[in-house]
Scaffold this active site. Structure first.
Site, PDB file in Angstrom:
ATOM      1  N   PHE A  99       0.802  -1.225   0.000  1.00  0.00           N
ATOM      2  CA  PHE A  99       0.000   0.000   0.000  1.00  0.00           C
ATOM      3  C   PHE A  99       0.835   1.276   0.000  1.00  0.00           C
ATOM      4  O   PHE A  99       0.282   2.371  -0.095  1.00  0.00           O
ATOM      5  CB  PHE A  99      -0.951   0.017   1.206  1.00  0.00           C
ATOM      6  CG  PHE A  99      -2.197  -0.788   0.976  1.00  0.00           C
ATOM      7  CD1 PHE A  99      -3.263  -0.260   0.284  1.00  0.00           C
ATOM      8  CD2 PHE A  99      -2.286  -2.086   1.430  1.00  0.00           C
ATOM      9  CE1 PHE A  99      -4.408  -1.000   0.043  1.00  0.00           C
ATOM     10  CE2 PHE A  99      -3.426  -2.852   1.206  1.00  0.00           C
ATOM     11  CZ  PHE A  99      -4.492  -2.304   0.514  1.00  0.00           C
ATOM     12  N   HIS A 131      13.428  -8.752   3.182  1.00  0.00           N
ATOM     13  CA  HIS A 131      12.497  -8.417   4.247  1.00  0.00           C
ATOM     14  C   HIS A 131      13.017  -8.912   5.590  1.00  0.00           C
ATOM     15  O   HIS A 131      13.998  -9.653   5.655  1.00  0.00           O
ATOM     16  CB  HIS A 131      11.111  -9.017   3.971  1.00  0.00           C
ATOM     17  CG  HIS A 131      10.312  -8.249   2.972  1.00  0.00           C
ATOM     18  ND1 HIS A 131      10.427  -8.452   1.616  1.00  0.00           N
ATOM     19  CD2 HIS A 131       9.395  -7.257   3.125  1.00  0.00           C
ATOM     20  CE1 HIS A 131       9.619  -7.631   0.971  1.00  0.00           C
ATOM     21  NE2 HIS A 131       8.980  -6.890   1.860  1.00  0.00           N
ATOM     22  N   LYS A 135       8.855 -12.278   8.283  1.00  0.00           N
ATOM     23  CA  LYS A 135       7.935 -12.358   7.133  1.00  0.00           C
ATOM     24  C   LYS A 135       7.724 -13.819   6.758  1.00  0.00           C
ATOM     25  O   LYS A 135       8.686 -14.562   6.533  1.00  0.00           O
ATOM     26  CB  LYS A 135       8.461 -11.559   5.949  1.00  0.00           C
ATOM     27  CG  LYS A 135       7.480 -11.531   4.781  1.00  0.00           C
ATOM     28  CD  LYS A 135       7.869 -10.512   3.737  1.00  0.00           C
ATOM     29  CE  LYS A 135       6.908 -10.510   2.560  1.00  0.00           C
ATOM     30  NZ  LYS A 135       5.516 -10.204   2.969  1.00  0.00           N
TER      31      LYS A 135
END
Length: 234
Positions: A99, A131, A135
């Site tokens: 996002f 990451h 994750k």
């Protein structure tokens, strides 16, 4: 705006903090199926849960006519099922693998570069994503989106994690301590190398983008993307 948080990990907590700062109200925090009855007072649900819970969470929101903004990755084998459920219930839904406003601009840059490089077969493309060690899925949803956008603009037919055959885009996924998210796309030939990179410095960019999407989704029906939220023309 009254918000239900589906999932309460690091992203959920960041969204809660920023939502309250913006004057929104958190009316429910859902961490298990048995708590989904708490949704009724929400204007919107923001889903950053886990892959195993995402589909149930999203469909329960559709049943209760609650718009959903979902950033959970790792469940996309059921994506078409969820879209059909949204349409059948006249729901409201935005899914994004990422996002962050910056990442969504990066998506556009990636597509444009893939168009430019499509005729130059001497360059071989590869992706790397990094990451944090917590994750759960690999490659990241963002990396998959980037790879699929390259495939749509080129002769590549698929992507492959950790080693690829002819016609496949190789993706290398690394997990390191306290990395918020780094994605690099590289085109390499025997003569030179072209790379573009996005590096997140904090989770706030993802959270702010999810809140922006939730605000935009109010009083709308249908399935949308961050292109719609940001007014980006295809």
């Amino acid at each position: 705006m009254k918000i239900a948080l589906l999932g309460y990990g690091k992203m959920g907590k960041t969204i809660e903090k920023l939502a309250v700062e913006k004057g929104h109200q958190i009316v429910a925090v859902i961490t298990g199926k048995e708590q989904l009855s708490k949704l009724s007072n929400a204007d919107v649900a923001i889903d950053f849960s886990v892959p195993e819970a995402a589909v149930v969470n999203i469909e329960r929101c559709f049943e209760q006519q609650i718009p959903v903004v979902s950033g959970t990755t790792g469940w996309l084998k059921d994506f078409d099922k969820v879209l059909k459920s949204c349409q059948n219930r006249n729901g409201s839904f935005i899914y994004a693998s990422n996002f962050s406003v910056g990442v969504n601009l990066f998506f556009e840059l990636n597509q444009k570069l893939a168009q430019l490089m499509a005729k130059h077969n001497e360059y071989k493309v590869s992706l790397e994503e990094i990451h944090h060690t917590q994750k759960l899925d690999a490659p990241s949803g963002t990396a998959i989106s980037l790879a699929n956008d390259i495939i749509a603009q080129s002769n590549y037919t698929n992507w492959k994690l950790n080693g690829a055959a002819q016609g496949e885009i190789p993706i290398n996924a690394l997990r390191l301590e306290d990395v918020k998210g780094t994605h690099t796309i590289t085109y390499q030939s025997s003569i030179d190398t072209i790379s573009i990179k996005h590096e997140a410095h904090s989770r706030e960019g993802f959270a702010l983008g999810a809140l922006l999407a939730a605000e935009w989704l109010q009083n709308k029906k249908g399935v949308f993307t961050m292109k719609d939220v940001l007014g980006i023309q295809s």
